[in-house]
Each structure stands twice: as C-alpha cells, then as structure tokens.
Design an enzyme around this catalytic site. Structure first.
Site, short mmCIF file in Angstrom:
data_model
loop_
_atom_site.label_atom_id
_atom_site.label_comp_id
_atom_site.label_asym_id
_atom_site.label_seq_id
_atom_site.Cartn_x
_atom_site.Cartn_y
_atom_site.Cartn_z
CE LYS A 147 -13.76 -56.45 3.99
NZ LYS A 147 -12.37 -55.98 4.02
CG ASN A 148 -11.17 -59.46 2.84
OD1 ASN A 148 -11.49 -58.28 2.70
ND2 ASN A 148 -10.98 -60.01 4.02
CB CYS A 150 -6.75 -49.53 10.44
SG CYS A 150 -6.49 -51.28 10.67
NE ARG A 186 -3.96 -54.30 8.25
CZ ARG A 186 -5.24 -54.31 7.92
NH1 ARG A 186 -6.09 -53.64 8.65
NH2 ARG A 186 -5.67 -54.94 6.85
CG ASP A 222 -10.56 -61.09 8.64
OD1 ASP A 222 -10.50 -61.11 7.40
OD2 ASP A 222 -9.79 -60.42 9.36
NE ARG A 261 -13.87 -50.26 5.18
CZ ARG A 261 -12.69 -50.66 5.67
NH1 ARG A 261 -12.31 -50.26 6.85
NH2 ARG A 261 -11.90 -51.45 4.98
C1 EPZ Z 1 -6.10 -59.04 4.47
O1 EPZ Z 1 -5.47 -57.88 4.99
C2 EPZ Z 1 -7.58 -58.85 4.72
N1 EPZ Z 1 -8.03 -57.65 4.01
C3 EPZ Z 1 -7.84 -58.70 6.22
O2 EPZ Z 1 -9.25 -58.60 6.40
C4 EPZ Z 1 -7.34 -59.96 6.93
O3 EPZ Z 1 -7.53 -59.82 8.32
C5 EPZ Z 1 -5.85 -60.15 6.61
O4 EPZ Z 1 -5.68 -60.22 5.18
C6 EPZ Z 1 -5.29 -61.43 7.22
O5 EPZ Z 1 -6.04 -62.53 6.78
C7 EPZ Z 1 -8.26 -57.73 2.68
O6 EPZ Z 1 -8.06 -58.76 2.06
C8 EPZ Z 1 -8.76 -56.48 2.01
P1 EPZ Z 1 -1.78 -59.22 5.76
P2 EPZ Z 1 -3.89 -57.63 4.70
O7 EPZ Z 1 -0.93 -58.46 4.83
O8 EPZ Z 1 -3.54 -58.12 3.36
C9 EPZ Z 1 1.76 -57.94 8.58
C10 EPZ Z 1 -11.24 -57.69 7.20
O9 EPZ Z 1 -11.73 -57.55 8.34
N2 EPZ Z 1 2.37 -57.37 7.36
O10 EPZ Z 1 -1.97 -60.69 5.57
O11 EPZ Z 1 -3.58 -56.22 5.04
C11 EPZ Z 1 0.54 -57.14 9.03
O12 EPZ Z 1 0.94 -56.06 9.83
C12 EPZ Z 1 -9.77 -57.39 6.98
O13 EPZ Z 1 -11.88 -58.08 6.18
C13 EPZ Z 1 3.68 -56.91 7.41
O14 EPZ Z 1 4.34 -56.97 8.45
O15 EPZ Z 1 -3.24 -58.57 5.81
C14 EPZ Z 1 -0.25 -58.17 9.81
O16 EPZ Z 1 0.24 -58.22 11.13
C15 EPZ Z 1 -9.07 -56.98 8.26
N3 EPZ Z 1 4.23 -56.39 6.29
C16 EPZ Z 1 0.06 -59.49 9.09
O17 EPZ Z 1 1.23 -59.25 8.30
C17 EPZ Z 1 3.55 -56.30 5.10
O18 EPZ Z 1 4.11 -55.83 4.11
C18 EPZ Z 1 -1.03 -59.95 8.16
O19 EPZ Z 1 -1.28 -58.91 7.25
C19 EPZ Z 1 2.22 -56.78 5.07
C20 EPZ Z 1 1.66 -57.31 6.21
#
Ligand code: EPZ
Length: 424
Positions: A22-23, A118, A123, A312, A404
């Site tokens: 998915k990711n 969420c 996020r 995850d 999802r």
């Molecule tokens: C991706 O989300 C995945 N989703 C998530 O999987 C996964 O948990 C996450 O990466 C971490 O591995 C998809 O790929 C669609 P991040 P993403 O940006 O990109 C902070 C699942 O269950 N952050 O790496 O949104 C954020 O708040 C989902 O499949 C900022 O502060 O994750 C978080 O604490 C859940 N500013 C941390 O970084 C930003 O601009 C990691 O978020 C972006 C993120």
C-alpha cells in the site's frame, strides 16, 4: 456498518501470499502524473486507498483503468486539467498530499486541502512545504470561505535546492523527490527517509527517465531533467502485511509459510520474534514462521524510522507481547498518539500501562473476546490478531480502516484456518 467477527482459532497453518505494498503503490501512482505518456503499474493490491488514489488521478484529468483481475493500473495523464485536489478525496485519504509534488512540477501550481490529523497524530506537512519553498515555490496556507484550510504552492520552474528534513519523513521525501525530478538543477535531500517504499519510487522515477541517486540512504541526490516518459513497474510486496502474518503465526503458535515477501524489509520484526523464541526460517519458497515451544519470552520494542523497528508493526507486536511470559516495554517514537489500541486490548483483558509514548505490557494475559473498535488501520489488524488468540468471540467495528490497507485479510486468514468473517 459491517463488522469483523473473530473466534478463538487454533494454530494457523499453511501458506499465504503477500500483496503489493500500500505504502509503495500510492506514491508510484502519484508519480504517473509526471508524464503525459502511458504508465502501467503491476502487482497492485485491491485496497480502498488505491481506489481513492485512482479517483484523485482522474480528478487531475488523467485517464485511469484498474484491472483488478490482473492487478494492473493503466494511467495516462496526457493533459492536467486542474492543479487543485478535491477536498473530499484528500479528507478520505491523507496520503493524497503526495500528489502535490508531481502536480507542482508538471503545471507550476498545486492547491491541496490540508489533510488534517488522524487517530495516530497531527500529521503535519511542514517539511513537504519547507522543501517546495526551498525549490523556489511561493507556499501559502489559507482558510477559504468554508473555513477549511488548504495549502497552495506556485512556481513556474522549480529549481534544484539543498533540503534538510528535520525528521526523516517518508511522505516529504517522496513528495520532494517527485518535485525535484523536473526541477532545473540538482536537489539534495538530507536526512531523507530510507524506507523500501522510497527505493521503489526512486527506481520507478529512474525508469521514467529521471536521475535519482542515493535512495535508501539518508542522502538523496536528484539531477532535474526536462521531461519524463511513461514506464511500467511492479510494486514491491507489502512488508507490513508480511509482518502482520508473521505475528498471526506467532500469536496462534502456528506454522505459516509467507510467500512473495522480501525478508530484508522486515529484519527488525524477524529479530524480535526470534528473541521471543519464535522460529523464523528464510526458505527458497518464502519465510516460514513457526512456534515449536509452549513458553515464549518477552522482549522490548522501540519504533524508529527505517531500518529501525517499524511503527506500522507496533500495535500488532504489542498484542503478541500480551500473550508471552514476562513484561515488555514498548516505546513509540514516530507518532505522538499511536497507543489507541491499548484501550481496546484492555477490553479483552490485556494488562497494559501507558505513560506518554511508553507502555509496559504485562505478559501472560488470557485474552477474552469483546466488542472492540478499530481506531486506525494497524490497530484494527492488531485487534484481529487478539481475536484469534482470545477466548470466545471478538466483534470489531469500524473495519473500513482495515479494508483501506489489507487486501482480503479475512479470506487469507480463513485459508490458514482462522475462524473469522465479515458480517454486514
Ligand atoms: C508514511 O506516513 C506511511 N504512510 C505510514 O503508514 C507510516 O507509519 C509512516 O510513513 C512512517 O513510516 C504512507 O506511506 C501512505 P512521516 P507519512 O511523514 O509519510 C512527522 C500505515 O499504517 N512529520 O514519515 O505521513 C509526522 O507527524 C501508515 O500504513 C512532520 O513533523 O509519515 C510523524 O510524527 C500509518 N512534518 C513523523 O514525522 C512533516 O512534514 C513521521 O511521519 C511530515 C511528517
């Protein structure tokens, strides 16, 4: 609203094939917006999120056809008819935000409703916007008449830039890679995310004629090119689905052969299961996960960006730890609120004490079936695992979260001997 009913299931046995990630597939689909030529993505999982992403591509003017039988999606974004993402789709799936980079690179403008938080956290997308700004875009966050916030980035021609990510955000790394491939000059992303999904996206972009180097490390270098051409690509297997089935074998003391997976993508999960006494064998046919002993040991988990233990997999692993002998400590360092499953597990008689981002899990719980709620995708998967081991019947509501992100999970578990079904 349909629900999932799970009854205590004996040791799961047999083989299961993992679907496409998915990711990985979501950013790959967004990347098809970077060219006017036809692209074909194969090994696509049949997920609600994939359907939403297809609708999003169509909303930008692309023609999209999803052949679920053949697991193939054909996309041709010959002409981008708008640079604005529709609110209802972004609200449905916050990962829509990765369309911003491609649309900005292709049309010089991108307007996306703020995806909002969420269950697992706020996020924010500040790092995505910091990168677009560094590449020369005017970025502003606004409230429109209905008070719903949106972010807009405008830039005729993006320029290469040096971008440091304050934390290795997966989405920001993907968005900025896709904006940079058509920028003028060289972009360097420092402290980039190293997840396998980043590597898969970089491989696809390079097939399209881009010049991306260093994906999979914390420093990615992108030489902008004028145009990208269409290309075909097969999605990597879903490492989190694979990990979830590994845990299904562990929690039911079963013996499962997991095929179409890359053990290299789940090293921390393999290591931690072995610490608990679970047998994990890398065979020619796939990864075999089995339990040959009655008493399994406890172990501590700390989630970290890749290659650390994946956030995850935290809810699923915590569920397993409630059943082993001895206490464990689980630390969640990636998201600020990813312990929503604890309340639900307590309804099933688990003993867990959470303080901030750290939880102490008492082992030896005799889980009991209960009415529980899936608060997010992976918490939902964790509750299914709990239901497999719990006495009696567990009824899980809000299962759209699960649909999802898991392609046919009930059918796959049933084939392994689980007592599980979806009821309307
Ligand atoms: C991706 O989300 C995945 N989703 C998530 O999987 C996964 O948990 C996450 O990466 C971490 O591995 C998809 O790929 C669609 P991040 P993403 O940006 O990109 C902070 C699942 O269950 N952050 O790496 O949104 C954020 O708040 C989902 O499949 C900022 O502060 O994750 C978080 O604490 C859940 N500013 C941390 O970084 C930003 O601009 C990691 O978020 C972006 C993120």
């Amino acid at each position: 609203m349909s629900k999932i009913l799970v009854k205590k299931s004996g040791a799961l046995k047999g083989r299961v094939e993992v679907s496409g990630s998915k990711n990985a597939v979501l950013p790959l689909l967004a990347a098809t917006l970077l060219t006017g030529e036809e692209c074909v993505i194969a090994d696509v999982p049949d997920l609600k999120d994939v359907e939403v992403m297809c609708k999003l591509l169509e909303s930008f003017g692309a023609s999209v056809s999803f052949d679920k039988e053949k697991k193939k999606i054909r996309v041709k974004a010959e002409k981008i008819t708008t640079s604005e993402a529709p609110c209802e789709l972004v609200k449905l799936m916050r990962a829509s935000v990765v369309a911003m980079g491609p649309i900005l690179a292709r049309t010089g403008k991108a307007k996306v409703p703020l995806p909002g938080g969420c269950a697992i956290g706020d996020r924010p997308i500040n790092l995505h916007l910091k990168g677009f700004h560094a590449m020369g875009a005017d970025v502003e966050t606004k409230e429109d008449e209905e008070q719903s916030g949106y972010v807009q980035a405008v830039c005729k021609q993006l320029k290469g830039a040096e971008i440091y990510l304050d934390n290795p955000s997966v989405g920001a790394t993907e968005n900025l890679m896709m904006a940079a491939v058509l920028a003028k000059g060289t972009t360097v992303i420092e402290n980039a995310a190293e997840e396998p999904e980043i590597v898969d996206l970089a491989n696809y972009l390079n097939k399209m004629g881009a010049n991306v180097k260093g994906a999979g490390t914390d420093l990615i270098k992108i030489e902008g090119v004028k145009k990208l051409h269409g290309a075909n690509h097969a999605v990597i297997p879903d490492r989190i689905e694979a990990g979830t089935f590994m845990l299904a074998a562990a929690i039911t003391k079963g013996d499962i052969l997991i095929t179409n997976m890359l053990p290299n993508h789940v090293r921390p999960v393999i290591a931690k299961l072995r610490e608990c006494g679970v047998v994990v064998e890398d065979t020619d046919e796939g990864l075999r996960v089995s339990v040959k002993r009655q008493i399994l040991r406890a172990t501590d988990i700390k989630t970290l960006p890749y290659p650390g233990f994946p956030t995850d997999m935290q809810p699923q692993f915590m569920t397993f730890l409630t059943t082993v002998s001895g206490p464990s400590v689980v630390q969640e360092t990636v998201f600020e609120n990813r312990f929503m499953h604890i309340k639900e597990l307590k309804k099933m008689k688990a003993t867990i004490i959470a303080r901030g981002r750290r939880a102490i899990v008492a082992g030896g719980s005799k889980l009991e079936g209960a009415k529980v709620r899936a608060t997010d995708l992976r918490a939902g998967a964790a509750l299914i695992l709990a239901g497999l081991a719990a006495k009696g019947e567990t009824e899980i509501s809000d299962i759209y979260h699960i649909e999802r992100g898991y392609d046919g999970i009930c059918g796959k578990l049933t084939a392994l001997g689980a007592n599980i079904k979806i009821v309307p």
